[in-house]
Write a protein that holds these residues in place. Structure first.
Motif, PDB file in Angstrom:
ATOM      1  N   GLY A  50      36.431  20.586  59.196  1.00  0.00           N
ATOM      2  CA  GLY A  50      35.512  19.318  58.805  1.00  0.00           C
ATOM      3  C   GLY A  50      34.791  19.436  57.472  1.00  0.00           C
ATOM      4  O   GLY A  50      34.327  18.176  56.616  1.00  0.00           O
ATOM      5  N   ILE A  51      34.824  20.657  56.850  1.00  0.00           N
ATOM      6  CA  ILE A  51      34.218  20.918  55.515  1.00  0.00           C
ATOM      7  C   ILE A  51      34.872  21.822  54.719  1.00  0.00           C
ATOM      8  O   ILE A  51      35.616  22.705  55.445  1.00  0.00           O
ATOM      9  N   SER A  52      35.062  22.015  53.477  1.00  0.00           N
ATOM     10  CA  SER A  52      35.473  22.955  52.786  1.00  0.00           C
ATOM     11  C   SER A  52      34.479  23.631  51.939  1.00  0.00           C
ATOM     12  O   SER A  52      33.485  23.013  51.575  1.00  0.00           O
ATOM     13  N   LEU A  53      34.749  24.892  51.300  1.00  0.00           N
ATOM     14  CA  LEU A  53      33.953  25.513  50.598  1.00  0.00           C
ATOM     15  C   LEU A  53      34.856  25.921  49.335  1.00  0.00           C
ATOM     16  O   LEU A  53      35.787  26.144  49.294  1.00  0.00           O
ATOM     17  N   ARG A  54      34.008  25.696  48.013  1.00  0.00           N
ATOM     18  CA  ARG A  54      34.827  26.153  46.866  1.00  0.00           C
ATOM     19  C   ARG A  54      33.743  26.689  46.021  1.00  0.00           C
ATOM     20  O   ARG A  54      32.574  26.260  45.717  1.00  0.00           O
ATOM     21  N   GLN A  55      34.622  27.833  45.153  1.00  0.00           N
ATOM     22  CA  GLN A  55      33.809  28.292  44.201  1.00  0.00           C
ATOM     23  C   GLN A  55      34.701  28.607  42.969  1.00  0.00           C
ATOM     24  O   GLN A  55      35.692  29.288  43.055  1.00  0.00           O
ATOM     25  N   LYS A  56      34.389  27.803  41.814  1.00  0.00           N
ATOM     26  CA  LYS A  56      35.098  27.754  40.854  1.00  0.00           C
ATOM     27  C   LYS A  56      35.162  29.112  39.908  1.00  0.00           C
ATOM     28  O   LYS A  56      36.685  29.443  39.411  1.00  0.00           O
ATOM     29  N   ASN A  57      34.293  30.051  40.197  1.00  0.00           N
ATOM     30  CA  ASN A  57      34.474  31.183  39.187  1.00  0.00           C
ATOM     31  C   ASN A  57      33.511  32.149  39.860  1.00  0.00           C
ATOM     32  O   ASN A  57      32.677  31.878  40.358  1.00  0.00           O
ATOM     33  N   ALA A  58      33.817  33.532  39.432  1.00  0.00           N
ATOM     34  CA  ALA A  58      33.055  34.486  40.287  1.00  0.00           C
ATOM     35  C   ALA A  58      31.555  34.432  39.911  1.00  0.00           C
ATOM     36  O   ALA A  58      31.227  34.025  38.825  1.00  0.00           O
ATOM     37  N   PHE A  59      30.972  34.564  40.880  1.00  0.00           N
ATOM     38  CA  PHE A  59      29.412  34.395  40.801  1.00  0.00           C
ATOM     39  C   PHE A  59      28.932  33.118  40.564  1.00  0.00           C
ATOM     40  O   PHE A  59      27.710  32.802  40.241  1.00  0.00           O
ATOM     41  N   GLY A  60      29.748  32.132  40.479  1.00  0.00           N
ATOM     42  CA  GLY A  60      29.523  30.404  40.203  1.00  0.00           C
ATOM     43  C   GLY A  60      28.870  30.078  41.473  1.00  0.00           C
ATOM     44  O   GLY A  60      28.814  30.475  42.503  1.00  0.00           O
ATOM     45  N   ASP A  61      28.462  28.780  41.455  1.00  0.00           N
ATOM     46  CA  ASP A  61      27.839  27.806  42.529  1.00  0.00           C
ATOM     47  C   ASP A  61      28.815  27.922  43.500  1.00  0.00           C
ATOM     48  O   ASP A  61      30.209  27.630  43.148  1.00  0.00           O
ATOM     49  N   ILE A  62      28.731  27.858  44.624  1.00  0.00           N
ATOM     50  CA  ILE A  62      29.595  27.452  45.900  1.00  0.00           C
ATOM     51  C   ILE A  62      29.019  26.161  46.213  1.00  0.00           C
ATOM     52  O   ILE A  62      28.037  25.609  46.455  1.00  0.00           O
ATOM     53  N   GLU A  63      30.289  25.305  46.323  1.00  0.00           N
ATOM     54  CA  GLU A  63      30.436  23.820  46.537  1.00  0.00           C
ATOM     55  C   GLU A  63      30.717  23.803  47.961  1.00  0.00           C
ATOM     56  O   GLU A  63      31.818  24.278  48.710  1.00  0.00           O
ATOM     57  N   VAL A  64      30.015  23.017  48.591  1.00  0.00           N
ATOM     58  CA  VAL A  64      30.425  22.682  49.991  1.00  0.00           C
ATOM     59  C   VAL A  64      30.795  20.933  50.077  1.00  0.00           C
ATOM     60  O   VAL A  64      30.217  19.931  49.522  1.00  0.00           O
ATOM     61  N   ALA A  65      31.949  20.545  50.679  1.00  0.00           N
ATOM     62  CA  ALA A  65      32.467  19.202  50.706  1.00  0.00           C
ATOM     63  C   ALA A  65      32.957  18.921  52.083  1.00  0.00           C
ATOM     64  O   ALA A  65      33.549  19.702  52.790  1.00  0.00           O
TER      65      ALA A  65
END
Length: 81
Positions: A50-65
């Motif tokens: 139902g959702i996905s998690l993404r982190q564009k770079n090391a120690f960057g913000d985690i986005e939930v979509a």
């Protein structure tokens, strides 16, 4: 005690309003027990697709979509047992 199903429903509702969002924004101001319920609920939503998690770079913000897979929220209660 915080119910995992309540946190799943809360996160999923927020993501229907705005997606993606920063995970940090969703976690701010919560106590330890609530954070545990949020984390477990989030993992279940990811597992169910139902959702996905993404982190564009090391120690960057985690986005939930929210994904394109619509969830039936009536089944969230099974995760409280």
């Amino acid at each position: 005690m915080h119910k995992i199903s309540d946190k799943m429903a809360e996160l999923y509702a927020k993501l229907r309003e705005k997606s993606p969002l920063r995970l940090q924004w969703f976690l701010e101001g919560r106590d330890r027990n609530e954070l545990i319920a949020v984390f477990l609920g989030m993992l279940e939503l990811v597992r169910l697709g139902g959702i996905s998690l993404r982190q564009k770079n090391a120690f960057g913000d985690i986005e939930v979509a929210k994904t394109e897979h619509d969830m039936d929220e009536t089944h969230f209660e099974m995760f409280d047992n």
